[in-house]
Design an enzyme around this catalytic site. Sequence first.
Site, PDB file in Angstrom:
ATOM      1  N   ARG A   1      49.741  19.858 -43.297  1.00 47.53           N
ATOM      2  CA  ARG A   1      49.226  20.528 -42.088  1.00 47.53           C
ATOM      3  C   ARG A   1      48.121  21.495 -42.499  1.00 47.53           C
ATOM      4  O   ARG A   1      48.376  22.683 -42.727  1.00 47.53           O
ATOM      5  CB  ARG A   1      50.352  21.273 -41.388  1.00 47.53           C
TER       6      ARG A   1
ATOM      7  N   GLU B   1      50.782  10.511 -31.401  1.00 44.86           N
ATOM      8  CA  GLU B   1      51.581  11.585 -30.799  1.00 44.86           C
ATOM      9  C   GLU B   1      51.234  11.803 -29.330  1.00 44.86           C
ATOM     10  O   GLU B   1      51.773  12.678 -28.683  1.00 44.86           O
ATOM     11  CB  GLU B   1      51.453  12.875 -31.610  1.00 44.86           C
TER      12      GLU B   1
ATOM     13  N   CYS C   1      56.261  11.368 -39.017  1.00 45.87           N
ATOM     14  CA  CYS C   1      56.190  12.683 -39.656  1.00 45.87           C
ATOM     15  C   CYS C   1      56.651  13.801 -38.736  1.00 45.87           C
ATOM     16  O   CYS C   1      56.615  14.968 -39.099  1.00 45.87           O
ATOM     17  CB  CYS C   1      54.791  12.969 -40.187  1.00 45.87           C
TER      18      CYS C   1
ATOM     19  N   ASN D   1      57.206  15.067 -32.548  1.00 45.97           N
ATOM     20  CA  ASN D   1      57.320  16.357 -31.849  1.00 45.97           C
ATOM     21  C   ASN D   1      56.418  16.348 -30.619  1.00 45.97           C
ATOM     22  O   ASN D   1      56.832  16.688 -29.510  1.00 45.97           O
ATOM     23  CB  ASN D   1      56.890  17.518 -32.757  1.00 45.97           C
ATOM     24  N   ASP D   2      55.181  15.962 -30.840  1.00 40.67           N
ATOM     25  CA  ASP D   2      54.262  15.929 -29.697  1.00 40.67           C
ATOM     26  C   ASP D   2      54.491  14.705 -28.823  1.00 40.67           C
ATOM     27  O   ASP D   2      54.403  14.786 -27.593  1.00 40.67           O
ATOM     28  CB  ASP D   2      52.810  15.976 -30.185  1.00 40.67           C
TER      29      ASP D   2
ATOM     30  N   HIS E   1      55.984  33.185 -37.066  1.00 42.18           N
ATOM     31  CA  HIS E   1      56.013  33.632 -38.464  1.00 42.18           C
ATOM     32  C   HIS E   1      57.412  33.514 -39.059  1.00 42.18           C
ATOM     33  O   HIS E   1      57.599  33.012 -40.150  1.00 42.18           O
ATOM     34  CB  HIS E   1      55.609  35.105 -38.571  1.00 42.18           C
TER      35      HIS E   1
ATOM     36  N   ARG F   1      46.083  15.881 -43.103  1.00 41.95           N
ATOM     37  CA  ARG F   1      45.819  15.827 -41.666  1.00 41.95           C
ATOM     38  C   ARG F   1      44.727  16.838 -41.374  1.00 41.95           C
ATOM     39  O   ARG F   1      44.875  18.015 -41.705  1.00 41.95           O
ATOM     40  CB  ARG F   1      47.070  16.177 -40.861  1.00 41.95           C
TER      41      ARG F   1
HETATM   42  C1  PEP Z   1      54.264  16.091 -34.481  1.00 43.23           C
HETATM   43  O1  PEP Z   1      53.695  16.367 -33.436  1.00 43.23           O
HETATM   44  O2  PEP Z   1      55.319  15.430 -34.527  1.00 43.23           O
HETATM   45  C2  PEP Z   1      53.719  16.552 -35.771  1.00 43.23           C
HETATM   46  C3  PEP Z   1      54.223  16.154 -36.911  1.00 43.23           C
HETATM   47  O3  PEP Z   1      52.690  17.427 -35.736  1.00 43.23           O
HETATM   48  P1  PEP Z   1      52.859  19.005 -35.427  1.00 43.23           P
HETATM   49  O4  PEP Z   1      54.347  19.294 -35.402  1.00 43.23           O
HETATM   50  O5  PEP Z   1      52.159  19.720 -36.501  1.00 43.23           O
HETATM   51  O6  PEP Z   1      52.221  19.115 -34.089  1.00 43.23           O
HETATM   52 MG    MG Z   2      51.714  17.119 -33.514  1.00 41.26          MG
END
Ligand code: PEP
Ligand code: MG
Length: 579
Positions: A301, A437, A508, A460-461, A191, A337
């Site tokens: 998101r 990802e 992204c 990120n993933d 949060h 998404r």
């Molecule tokens: C990612 O995984 O890079 C991504 C943009 O999705 P999230 O951060 O929402 O998992």
């Molecule tokens: Mg992701």
Amino acid sequence: MAERRFHGIAASGGVAIAPAFLFTDPADGEAPSPAATGRVEEELARLHRALEAARTEIQALYDAARERVGEQEAEIFHVHAMFLDDPTLTKQVEEAIRRGESALAAWRQAVEAQAAMLEALNDPVFSARAVDLRDVGARVAAHLAGKAHALALPSQPSIIVARELTPSQTIMLPHELVRGFCTVQGSKTSHVAILARGLGLPAVVGVDAAVLDAARDAALMIVDGETGEVIVSPTEETLAAYRAREAALARARTQAQASAAAPAITPDGHRVEIGANLGGGGRAEAEQALAFGAEGVGLLRTEFLYMERTAPPDEEEQIAAYAPYLEVMAGRPVIFRTADIGGDKDIPYLNLPAEANPFLGQRGIRLSLARPAMFRTQLRAVLRAGAGKRGVKIMFPMVASVEEVRAAKAHLAAVRQALEAEGLPHAQDVEVGVMIEVPSAAILADALAPEVDFFSIGTNDLSQYTLAADRTHPEVGPMADALHPAVLRLIKQVVEAAHARGVWVGVCGELGGDPLATPVLLGLGVDELSMAAPSIPAVKAAVRAWPLAEAQALAAEVLALASAEEVRARLEGVERKGL
Ligand code: PEP
Ligand code: MG
């Protein structure tokens, strides 16, 4: 006092230098509960008055949160209100009062028992519910104890240091005096991290608990939301360095902002599309993104809409939530998404079975395909929200195989057909894409490309799966560095496979918003970058500083390096801010 340094998870950018304000929950230090008056009816009436007073406060908090940070973030207070109306909880307290307990003691025991039960489930989502319940519990207890729920609040500009901040505590803080956040608990998706980003304040979370003691008597501290550094009682030397850094960041921001509205074009005329990553803030968030220079929404998101509530949003509610993004973006692209639930984003009311490895479990498109009714409701809502509008794009998260894309597209086709049959207006010419990802999707990009119009790389993933390092883990999280050459090589492979088949590629993940990485992504041929809106001006400035041919040479060079550290060092050596 000696300087102390801590390192946590950089959760919201910027640098703050200010006195520490150690935030303690008023419930912690309360006097022991008064003895029961012995008059059951009176205690019962006190209980109900306290519940009513708490209800009124929570409604006010909901209104304040909605105005300041948006509808979705405010939803948490509906969850709080539900605890107040929970008949089981109330009944338990009433029974204890009838047994002779005071309303205060009975309430505290019942809340604590339920919170402990939630915690014992050893699941991050239920633990979060326990935090919420205690938050509400403290509010009611304060009324029962005859005190207003008065939090000690800072009276001068301060960095808020806390073990944990509940949403209501965060909302009640005088935002004009808050310079930054530092918490022991929390991840990038907690949060406080989400709120800090929404408020544009630096935040570092997941800091060692020793920071609480260190900050108690500190005159000054520094929170670097860019690097995750927290420095308590800095020396004059450190302070001077950070003041310079803070000033440079502010200068860079102002300069970059001045030309944020212009497109991101390299000196040799190559254009990169720049989008914003949004979710949860509705119209205000979309308007703010435009002000930062967003050319569209590269990642919406949508799962935020499913959080902090007790049932999934229905079709009409989703349409109402999605339409403002399209209205504000007025024909610019908006990539919806589909809900990326699972992983660290659990949703209690879906009753997902506990998983040993949620990041490797029923997540994203897997969950959508397993719950087709919910998935189709979302697809209907996106298409209907886009009726008569341009720019609608749909993207599936967490795709690991071609079959998943085909199955998801089949649902989309069925939904479209149903809308036609029902005569309901809906979006036409919708581009469909997938997030890249999962390493299998990156490696198989050539097989996925014929199925879609675009890819968006979720670094990120992709980093956490490639490097087998949980991105939310306070210790191994930093290993999931998207600048690792292994990740960069996958990006290269994806772009080549996509471009060979006429498919465009965006990034992204957080890497897309890191100006240090901009020349590399540019050089690898990425067509679009999408990021947290406040990062847009700096990234646009970086694009303008790198002729494409030079960026390509740099990308080829760093791809041949052996570690993320080497890549970082090389990029830091050639960084161009383009201001
Ligand atoms: C990612 O995984 O890079 C991504 C943009 O999705 P999230 O951060 O929402 O998992
Ligand atoms: Mg992701």
